[in-house]
Design a protein around this motif. Structure first.
Motif, short mmCIF file in Angstrom:
data_model
loop_
_atom_site.label_atom_id
_atom_site.label_comp_id
_atom_site.label_asym_id
_atom_site.label_seq_id
_atom_site.Cartn_x
_atom_site.Cartn_y
_atom_site.Cartn_z
N GLN A 154 -1.85 11.00 12.18
CA GLN A 154 -0.59 11.71 12.01
C GLN A 154 0.57 10.74 11.80
O GLN A 154 1.41 10.94 10.92
N ASN A 155 0.64 9.67 12.61
CA ASN A 155 1.71 8.69 12.47
C ASN A 155 1.61 7.94 11.15
O ASN A 155 2.61 7.70 10.47
N ALA A 156 0.40 7.55 10.75
CA ALA A 156 0.22 6.82 9.50
C ALA A 156 0.51 7.71 8.30
O ALA A 156 1.14 7.27 7.33
N ALA A 157 0.07 8.97 8.34
CA ALA A 157 0.29 9.89 7.21
C ALA A 157 1.77 10.18 7.00
O ALA A 157 2.17 10.55 5.90
N HIS A 158 2.57 9.99 8.02
CA HIS A 158 4.00 10.29 7.89
C HIS A 158 4.77 9.16 7.19
O HIS A 158 5.90 9.36 6.76
N LEU A 159 4.15 7.97 7.03
CA LEU A 159 4.82 6.88 6.32
C LEU A 159 4.92 7.24 4.84
O LEU A 159 3.91 7.56 4.21
N PRO A 160 6.12 7.20 4.26
CA PRO A 160 6.26 7.61 2.86
C PRO A 160 5.48 6.73 1.90
O PRO A 160 5.39 5.52 2.05
N CYS A 161 4.90 7.37 0.90
CA CYS A 161 4.20 6.67 -0.18
C CYS A 161 5.26 6.11 -1.12
O CYS A 161 6.02 6.85 -1.72
N GLU A 162 5.31 4.76 -1.23
CA GLU A 162 6.25 4.12 -2.15
C GLU A 162 5.71 4.13 -3.57
O GLU A 162 6.46 4.30 -4.52
N LYS A 163 4.41 3.89 -3.71
CA LYS A 163 3.75 4.01 -5.02
C LYS A 163 2.25 4.00 -4.82
O LYS A 163 1.74 3.45 -3.85
N LEU A 164 1.56 4.63 -5.77
CA LEU A 164 0.10 4.60 -5.77
C LEU A 164 -0.35 3.27 -6.36
O LEU A 164 0.19 2.80 -7.35
N LEU A 165 -1.35 2.67 -5.72
CA LEU A 165 -1.83 1.35 -6.13
C LEU A 165 -3.12 1.41 -6.91
O LEU A 165 -3.45 0.47 -7.62
N GLY A 166 -3.84 2.47 -6.76
CA GLY A 166 -5.09 2.60 -7.51
C GLY A 166 -6.00 3.63 -6.89
O GLY A 166 -5.88 3.98 -5.73
N GLN A 167 -6.88 4.14 -7.73
CA GLN A 167 -7.84 5.12 -7.29
C GLN A 167 -9.03 5.06 -8.23
O GLN A 167 -8.86 4.92 -9.43
N TYR A 168 -10.21 5.13 -7.64
CA TYR A 168 -11.41 5.02 -8.45
C TYR A 168 -12.57 5.71 -7.76
O TYR A 168 -12.51 6.08 -6.60
N LYS A 169 -13.64 5.85 -8.55
CA LYS A 169 -14.90 6.43 -8.07
C LYS A 169 -15.99 5.39 -8.32
O LYS A 169 -15.99 4.70 -9.34
N VAL A 170 -16.91 5.28 -7.37
CA VAL A 170 -18.07 4.43 -7.55
C VAL A 170 -19.28 5.17 -6.98
O VAL A 170 -19.17 5.84 -5.95
N THR A 171 -20.41 5.09 -7.66
CA THR A 171 -21.64 5.76 -7.22
C THR A 171 -22.70 4.70 -6.94
O THR A 171 -22.88 3.77 -7.74
N PHE A 172 -23.37 4.84 -5.80
CA PHE A 172 -24.39 3.85 -5.41
C PHE A 172 -25.36 4.46 -4.43
O PHE A 172 -25.13 5.56 -3.91
N GLU A 173 -26.43 3.73 -4.16
CA GLU A 173 -27.41 4.14 -3.16
C GLU A 173 -27.16 3.39 -1.87
O GLU A 173 -26.97 2.17 -1.88
N ARG A 174 -27.16 4.07 -0.76
CA ARG A 174 -26.98 3.43 0.56
C ARG A 174 -28.32 3.49 1.27
O ARG A 174 -28.97 4.49 1.35
#
Length: 194
Positions: free
Chosen positions: A174-194
């Protein structure tokens, strides 16, 4: 087990992040990160982390993690949506490929275990990362962080010198989620076997 992992990171004020950082750790960058997974096409998992150095290792400190029944997911074509009463993350792969600049200094992740911290080494993932467009919102309280990107690529976040002291706060989602997002830095998808 087949893993579809969706990763996103956003920049926040580093001094505010320092106020949340647990004793024994130093914040590396002004970043918060979400790792969301679909395990074997059907089981959602999501965790929230901050980048830190502690106990001789560099990586991530886990702020919180959730799975079913608290967390659900749905597919709409290529789009995958992770949802609960306090979050919504919508990832749409856009075909671009690349890497993550923070991967070089990721020894693993620290998880609170009641008596201290349990360290889990980072997984070696050799699969290509596919960039995603993203819509996200934390919904613990009004004004929580949110953002949207289109055609995004991964960009680095650089550490900043301390400018202001904030009173310490417990490291909670809750405390961390309340920090405002200044900018998005990146987002991606990766598929693998664990």
């Amino acid at each position: 087990m087949r893993i579809e992992q969706f990763v996103m990171a956003y920049q926040v004020e580093q001094d505010r992040l320092r106020a949340l950082t647990p004793e024994g750790f130093t914040v590396l960058r002004p970043v918060l990160r979400v790792n969301a997974e679909l395990r074997n096409h059907r089981r959602p998992y999501l965790e929230f982390n901050l980048p830190a150095e502690g106990f001789g290792k560099r990586g991530w400190v886990n702020i919180g993690h959730w799975t079913e029944p608290e967390l659900s997911f749905e597919r709409d074509g290529k789009t995958v949506i992770f949802r609960s009463g306090f979050l919504e993350f919508v990832f749409t792969p856009n075909g671009g490929q690349g890497g993550c600049p923070a991967s070089r200094d990721n020894d693993g992740c620290f998880y609170a275990d009641g008596a201290g911290w349990r360290f889990v080494p980072a997984e070696a993932v050799g699969s290509r990362m596919e960039f995603c467009d993203l819509l996200f919102a934390w919904k613990f309280a009004p004004g929580d962080a949110s953002g949207v990107s289109v055609g995004g690529k991964t960009v680095p976040a650089y550490p900043s010198l301390k400018k202001k002291d904030y009173p310490p706060l417990p490291l909670t989602a809750q405390n961390a989620a309340h920090l405002p997002c200044e900018k998005l830095l990146g987002q991606y998808k990766v598929t693998f076997e664990r």
